[in-house]
Design a protein around this motif. Structure first.
Motif, PDB file in Angstrom:
ATOM      1  N   LEU A  88      37.210 -32.245  40.538  1.00 52.09           N
ATOM      2  CA  LEU A  88      38.604 -32.180  40.977  1.00 52.09           C
ATOM      3  C   LEU A  88      38.809 -32.855  42.333  1.00 52.09           C
ATOM      4  O   LEU A  88      39.901 -33.344  42.615  1.00 52.09           O
ATOM      5  N   ARG A  89      37.776 -32.900  43.155  1.00 52.60           N
ATOM      6  CA  ARG A  89      37.906 -33.504  44.486  1.00 52.60           C
ATOM      7  C   ARG A  89      37.521 -34.976  44.518  1.00 52.60           C
ATOM      8  O   ARG A  89      37.821 -35.675  45.489  1.00 52.60           O
ATOM      9  N   ILE A  90      36.856 -35.455  43.471  1.00 49.83           N
ATOM     10  CA  ILE A  90      36.398 -36.859  43.446  1.00 49.83           C
ATOM     11  C   ILE A  90      37.549 -37.840  43.659  1.00 49.83           C
ATOM     12  O   ILE A  90      37.429 -38.737  44.496  1.00 49.83           O
ATOM     13  N   PRO A  91      38.678 -37.722  42.944  1.00 45.70           N
ATOM     14  CA  PRO A  91      39.744 -38.726  43.145  1.00 45.70           C
ATOM     15  C   PRO A  91      40.234 -38.809  44.592  1.00 45.70           C
ATOM     16  O   PRO A  91      40.423 -39.910  45.128  1.00 45.70           O
ATOM     17  N   LYS A  92      40.411 -37.667  45.226  1.00 44.88           N
ATOM     18  CA  LYS A  92      40.875 -37.657  46.614  1.00 44.88           C
ATOM     19  C   LYS A  92      39.824 -38.286  47.538  1.00 44.88           C
ATOM     20  O   LYS A  92      40.150 -39.105  48.407  1.00 44.88           O
ATOM     21  N   LYS A  93      38.568 -37.921  47.342  1.00 43.94           N
ATOM     22  CA  LYS A  93      37.484 -38.484  48.161  1.00 43.94           C
ATOM     23  C   LYS A  93      37.366 -39.991  47.935  1.00 43.94           C
ATOM     24  O   LYS A  93      37.134 -40.750  48.869  1.00 43.94           O
ATOM     25  N   MET A  94      37.540 -40.430  46.679  1.00 50.38           N
ATOM     26  CA  MET A  94      37.432 -41.863  46.369  1.00 50.38           C
ATOM     27  C   MET A  94      38.580 -42.648  46.995  1.00 50.38           C
ATOM     28  O   MET A  94      38.374 -43.762  47.477  1.00 50.38           O
ATOM     29  N   ARG A  95      39.775 -42.091  47.001  1.00 49.09           N
ATOM     30  CA  ARG A  95      40.900 -42.769  47.658  1.00 49.09           C
ATOM     31  C   ARG A  95      40.625 -42.925  49.152  1.00 49.09           C
ATOM     32  O   ARG A  95      40.862 -43.988  49.730  1.00 49.09           O
ATOM     33  N   ALA A  96      40.132 -41.875  49.765  1.00 49.85           N
ATOM     34  CA  ALA A  96      39.819 -41.936  51.196  1.00 49.85           C
ATOM     35  C   ALA A  96      38.700 -42.938  51.462  1.00 49.85           C
ATOM     36  O   ALA A  96      38.770 -43.731  52.416  1.00 49.85           O
ATOM     37  N   LEU A  97      37.680 -42.931  50.615  1.00 52.23           N
ATOM     38  CA  LEU A  97      36.570 -43.856  50.775  1.00 52.23           C
ATOM     39  C   LEU A  97      37.026 -45.300  50.559  1.00 52.23           C
ATOM     40  O   LEU A  97      36.626 -46.201  51.303  1.00 52.23           O
ATOM     41  N   ALA A  98      37.883 -45.518  49.575  1.00 50.18           N
ATOM     42  CA  ALA A  98      38.395 -46.873  49.319  1.00 50.18           C
ATOM     43  C   ALA A  98      39.199 -47.379  50.511  1.00 50.18           C
ATOM     44  O   ALA A  98      39.062 -48.539  50.913  1.00 50.18           O
ATOM     45  N   ALA A  99      40.015 -46.518  51.083  1.00 47.64           N
ATOM     46  CA  ALA A  99      40.821 -46.916  52.245  1.00 47.64           C
ATOM     47  C   ALA A  99      39.924 -47.223  53.440  1.00 47.64           C
ATOM     48  O   ALA A  99      40.118 -48.240  54.128  1.00 47.64           O
ATOM     49  N   SER A 100      38.930 -46.389  53.685  1.00 52.10           N
ATOM     50  CA  SER A 100      38.047 -46.644  54.832  1.00 52.10           C
ATOM     51  C   SER A 100      37.177 -47.873  54.589  1.00 52.10           C
ATOM     52  O   SER A 100      36.919 -48.639  55.519  1.00 52.10           O
ATOM     53  N   SER A 101      36.752 -48.093  53.356  1.00 53.51           N
ATOM     54  CA  SER A 101      35.963 -49.292  53.035  1.00 53.51           C
ATOM     55  C   SER A 101      36.797 -50.552  53.226  1.00 53.51           C
ATOM     56  O   SER A 101      36.312 -51.537  53.797  1.00 53.51           O
ATOM     57  N   ALA A 102      38.028 -50.524  52.765  1.00 51.14           N
ATOM     58  CA  ALA A 102      38.912 -51.686  52.928  1.00 51.14           C
ATOM     59  C   ALA A 102      39.133 -51.981  54.407  1.00 51.14           C
ATOM     60  O   ALA A 102      39.090 -53.152  54.830  1.00 51.14           O
ATOM     61  N   ALA A 103      39.339 -50.945  55.195  1.00 49.46           N
ATOM     62  CA  ALA A 103      39.532 -51.132  56.638  1.00 49.46           C
ATOM     63  C   ALA A 103      38.262 -51.681  57.286  1.00 49.46           C
ATOM     64  O   ALA A 103      38.328 -52.571  58.150  1.00 49.46           O
ATOM     65  N   LEU A 104      37.105 -51.195  56.863  1.00 50.24           N
ATOM     66  CA  LEU A 104      35.841 -51.659  57.414  1.00 50.24           C
ATOM     67  C   LEU A 104      35.608 -53.132  57.068  1.00 50.24           C
ATOM     68  O   LEU A 104      35.254 -53.929  57.936  1.00 50.24           O
ATOM     69  N   PHE A 105      35.848 -53.510  55.819  1.00 50.83           N
ATOM     70  CA  PHE A 105      35.659 -54.900  55.407  1.00 50.83           C
ATOM     71  C   PHE A 105      36.644 -55.823  56.119  1.00 50.83           C
ATOM     72  O   PHE A 105      36.288 -56.944  56.495  1.00 50.83           O
ATOM     73  N   GLN A 106      37.856 -55.362  56.335  1.00 51.52           N
ATOM     74  CA  GLN A 106      38.845 -56.146  57.080  1.00 51.52           C
ATOM     75  C   GLN A 106      38.393 -56.320  58.533  1.00 51.52           C
ATOM     76  O   GLN A 106      38.505 -57.400  59.104  1.00 51.52           O
ATOM     77  N   ALA A 107      37.871 -55.251  59.115  1.00 54.79           N
ATOM     78  CA  ALA A 107      37.370 -55.329  60.489  1.00 54.79           C
ATOM     79  C   ALA A 107      36.190 -56.295  60.584  1.00 54.79           C
ATOM     80  O   ALA A 107      36.102 -57.095  61.528  1.00 54.79           O
ATOM     81  N   TYR A 108      35.276 -56.247  59.606  1.00 53.23           N
ATOM     82  CA  TYR A 108      34.161 -57.201  59.582  1.00 53.23           C
ATOM     83  C   TYR A 108      34.683 -58.630  59.502  1.00 53.23           C
ATOM     84  O   TYR A 108      34.202 -59.512  60.202  1.00 53.23           O
ATOM     85  N   GLU A 109      35.655 -58.863  58.630  1.00 52.10           N
ATOM     86  CA  GLU A 109      36.190 -60.213  58.434  1.00 52.10           C
ATOM     87  C   GLU A 109      36.801 -60.753  59.729  1.00 52.10           C
ATOM     88  O   GLU A 109      36.537 -61.879  60.125  1.00 52.10           O
ATOM     89  N   GLN A 110      37.610 -59.942  60.388  1.00 50.34           N
ATOM     90  CA  GLN A 110      38.243 -60.368  61.635  1.00 50.34           C
ATOM     91  C   GLN A 110      37.205 -60.590  62.726  1.00 50.34           C
ATOM     92  O   GLN A 110      37.265 -61.577  63.470  1.00 50.34           O
ATOM     93  N   ALA A 111      36.244 -59.690  62.827  1.00 45.87           N
ATOM     94  CA  ALA A 111      35.211 -59.803  63.853  1.00 45.87           C
ATOM     95  C   ALA A 111      34.289 -60.990  63.574  1.00 45.87           C
ATOM     96  O   ALA A 111      33.871 -61.686  64.503  1.00 45.87           O
ATOM     97  N   PHE A 112      33.998 -61.230  62.318  1.00 43.94           N
ATOM     98  CA  PHE A 112      33.151 -62.363  61.944  1.00 43.94           C
ATOM     99  C   PHE A 112      33.787 -63.670  62.409  1.00 43.94           C
ATOM    100  O   PHE A 112      33.115 -64.539  62.946  1.00 43.94           O
ATOM    101  N   ALA A 113      35.089 -63.765  62.222  1.00 45.80           N
ATOM    102  CA  ALA A 113      35.822 -64.966  62.634  1.00 45.80           C
ATOM    103  C   ALA A 113      35.907 -65.086  64.152  1.00 45.80           C
ATOM    104  O   ALA A 113      35.968 -66.192  64.692  1.00 45.80           O
ATOM    105  N   ALA A 114      35.881 -63.959  64.859  1.00 46.81           N
ATOM    106  CA  ALA A 114      36.048 -63.960  66.314  1.00 46.81           C
ATOM    107  C   ALA A 114      34.761 -64.284  67.068  1.00 46.81           C
ATOM    108  O   ALA A 114      34.808 -64.632  68.244  1.00 46.81           O
ATOM    109  N   GLY A 115      33.609 -64.151  66.434  1.00 46.55           N
ATOM    110  CA  GLY A 115      32.355 -64.474  67.107  1.00 46.55           C
ATOM    111  C   GLY A 115      31.365 -63.322  67.098  1.00 46.55           C
ATOM    112  O   GLY A 115      31.719 -62.171  66.818  1.00 46.55           O
ATOM    113  N   GLU A 116      30.134 -63.644  67.432  1.00 48.56           N
ATOM    114  CA  GLU A 116      29.053 -62.665  67.320  1.00 48.56           C
ATOM    115  C   GLU A 116      29.226 -61.468  68.259  1.00 48.56           C
ATOM    116  O   GLU A 116      28.887 -60.345  67.903  1.00 48.56           O
TER     117      GLU A 116
END
Length: 182
Positions: A88-116
């Protein structure tokens, strides 16, 4: 054997990404805590490197990229179930994990472009370590590793990736080698 199904390229690639993320060198030499959060961070960095490479291929790699993302999501769901999260809690946890993963990947992408330096800070901020020298040192080493992984993957022909072949740089002993390991 004819009764076995052929493994998809995305499954082979994801397996290689997971194998890379499990290398003890990340936890013994790079300073990443060998915890669920630390392993998630290393897995996400390696997945990011591959997805970053696939972006270069444009629309022809969209299916493969989506299959990798779906495999990552399925893997995270399995981990949650193994940790005892109820159905019963998996869907809620997965939504939260998906949102945090998307934010993390976006942060990596922006930081990768900005330099080491920016990339190192972004990774250090995401590490499950207290602020300080250990997080900065691990972030710096991981940023260098991520850049070298991206360079190594840029040399890989798309046909090899599409066939499920993936080679990361050799990091045995905590040092990056010019030759990728098989």
């Amino acid at each position: 054997m004819p009764w076995r199904r052929k493994e998809k390229a995305s499954e082979k690639l994801y397996g290689a990404i997971v194998a890379q993320a499990r290398l003890p060198v990340f936890y013994q030499e790079f300073g990443v805590p060998d915890t669920l959060e630390g392993r998630y961070l290393v897995l996400s960095l390696n997945l990011f490197a591959v997805l970053h490479r696939l972006k270069r291929e444009g629309s022809q790699a969209q299916v493969l990229s989506q299959e990798l993302a779906d495999r990552f999501k399925g893997d995270m769901e399995t981990v949650l179930r193994e940790l005892g999260v109820s159905d019963l809690r998996i869907p809620k946890k997965m939504r939260a994990l998906a949102a945090s993963s998307a934010a993390l990947f976006q942060a990596y992408e922006q930081a990768f472009a900005a330099g080491e330096g920016t990339l190192a800070k972004t990774i250090a901020d995401a590490l499950p370590l207290d602020e300080g020298a250990a997080a900065r040192a691990a972030g710096t080493r991981l940023a260098h590793y991520l850049r070298e992984s991206a360079r190594s993957l840029e040399k890989e022909p798309y046909a090899a990736l599409h066939a499920g072949t993936l080679r990361f740089p050799d990091i045995s002993g905590g040092e990056l080698r010019d030759e990728p390991r098989d």
